[in-house]
Design an enzyme around this catalytic site. Structure first.
Site, PDB file in Angstrom:
ATOM      1  N   GLU A  67     -45.612 -14.060 -10.403  1.00 26.93           N
ATOM      2  CA  GLU A  67     -44.443 -14.178  -9.544  1.00 26.93           C
ATOM      3  C   GLU A  67     -43.205 -14.615 -10.319  1.00 26.93           C
ATOM      4  O   GLU A  67     -43.308 -15.334 -11.308  1.00 26.93           O
ATOM      5  CB  GLU A  67     -44.716 -15.215  -8.440  1.00 26.93           C
ATOM      6  CG  GLU A  67     -45.876 -14.861  -7.539  1.00 26.93           C
ATOM      7  CD  GLU A  67     -46.242 -15.975  -6.584  1.00 26.93           C
ATOM      8  OE1 GLU A  67     -46.616 -15.664  -5.446  1.00 26.93           O
ATOM      9  OE2 GLU A  67     -46.147 -17.161  -6.973  1.00 26.93           O
ATOM     10  N   ASP A 238     -51.462 -20.190  -1.136  1.00 30.47           N
ATOM     11  CA  ASP A 238     -50.262 -19.608  -1.742  1.00 30.47           C
ATOM     12  C   ASP A 238     -50.371 -18.131  -2.077  1.00 30.47           C
ATOM     13  O   ASP A 238     -49.779 -17.676  -3.056  1.00 30.47           O
ATOM     14  CB  ASP A 238     -49.853 -20.373  -3.005  1.00 30.47           C
ATOM     15  CG  ASP A 238     -49.624 -21.846  -2.770  1.00 30.47           C
ATOM     16  OD1 ASP A 238     -49.737 -22.268  -1.609  1.00 30.47           O
ATOM     17  OD2 ASP A 238     -49.359 -22.566  -3.725  1.00 30.47           O
TER      18      ASP A 238
END
Length: 351
Positions: A67, A238
């Site tokens: 990410e 997450d």
């Protein structure tokens, strides 16, 4: 207003390696570092509306995620590169690694490049404890720490420093992880209790932290395990398809999140119908929304991490390294005598 310290030489960028980050933390003190990062996060969340906000840019695979987490307050721009690969521990690798950059918006020049594997653990713990300062029962002294991997000791010490807990009850499905955490926490002034089950770890705990990393929908906590009046700090997960709490717990809780557009994708609330009531933490910090309102209330911080928290940690490091030796100067920026003559600089370098 954010002040950017002037580097000694504009052609060089301060770089904080893992070794220097560890040195800086020991120089300042780990609990002080996390307390200071929490203060920066609180300050920046109160400036929430000044920041660019977007869900992190994620590239998911069957084994993990990579990410980018960008944001800017109009004066500085920051981003973090971070991965999450739960299978890595079986291969002797970290589940999470990261690095980050801070830049001057006015010139576009980078002002800091730093490791963020250690720093992410510090800021994650700081954020957890900061949220609990507003959401946990008053006078809470005991926390259950379920999941005793790389984040657990940071979490325990942040809650000690910021929330005043004095007892942690540890549990992990791997007893070696619990033994590791208990060993590492010795000497920090906490009463550490190693437990043989999740249920045992929650006995007498006013705060429950879950921090597991398997890439699956798991049920670390079931509804019957949760009594009234506790605060749940759900920091594992997450990513899409990764949860830790039974849905019924969410239905009984008042839920607090960082950035809803991201949490709906990656958090515990992906189990709920969109539109379920949530409270954004920045509003609680700013005093425009309420945190804990009663003794019997169950509060849940559905933590997934957000770019502004990393921005806060980056600007803390940029300030903290000033006047120290805990960084190196990287030759990252081309600096020709004539800004229009980059080619000439290249040619002259071969003379």
């Amino acid at each position: 207003m954010t002040t950017i310290p002037a580097p000694s030489n504009l052609a060089f960028v301060p770089f904080v390696s893992v070794q220097n980050m560890m040195g800086l933390v020991h120089h300042i003190g780990i609990e002080k570092v996390m307390t200071d990062i929490a203060a920066n996060i609180e300050e920046d969340f109160k400036r929430w509306e000044l920041f660019d906000k977007t869900p992190r840019v994620a590239s998911h695979s069957d084994v993990g995620v990579i990410e980018l987490m960008p944001t800017s307050d109009g004066e500085m721009y920051g981003f973090k590169y971070v991965n999450g690969h739960p299978k890595n521990t079986r291969e002797g690798l970290q589940t999470v690694t990261a690095f980050g950059l801070l830049a001057d918006v006015d010139s576009g020049y980078p002002k800091l490049l730093t490791e963020m594997t250690v720093l992410t653990a510090l800021r994650t713990a700081a954020m957890s404890a900061l949220a609990a300062k507003y959401l946990a029962p008053k006078g809470a002294t005991t926390m259950a720490m379920i999941g005793n991997g790389a984040q657990s000791e940071f979490q325990c010490l942040a809650f000690k420093a910021i929330c005043g807990i004095d007892t942690v009850r540890l549990y992990d499905t791997d007893p070696a992880a619990t033994a590791k955490a208990a060993r590492n926490l010795a000497g920090f002034g906490l009463t550490v209790v190693s437990c043989s089950s999740g249920e045992e770890s929650m006995e007498g705990a006013q705060i429950i932290t879950t921090c597991t990393a398997d890439k699956q929908n798991a049920t670390i906590l079931t509804d019957n395990m949760i009594g009234d009046g506790v605060h749940i700090n759900a920091i594992g997960g997450d990513c899409p398809g990764k949860t830790e709490l039974h849905r019924d717990i969410l239905l009984r809780s008042d839920i607090f999140v960082e950035y809803p557009q991201q949490t709906w994708v990656e958090g515990e609330i992906q189990q709920l119908d969109e539109g379920h009531p949530l409270t954004e933490l920045w509003q609680v910090f700013a005093g425009t929304a309420k945190g804990r309102t009663s003794e019997r209330q169950i509060t849940l911080f559905d933590s997934v991490g957000f770019a502004i928290e990393d921005f806060s940690a980056l600007r803390y490091v940029l300030s903290a390294i000033q006047g120290t030796g805990f960084y190196e100067e990287l030759d990252m920026l081309a600096d020709p005598d004539d800004p229009r003559d980059l080619f000439g600089m290249l040619q002259r370098s071969n003379a």
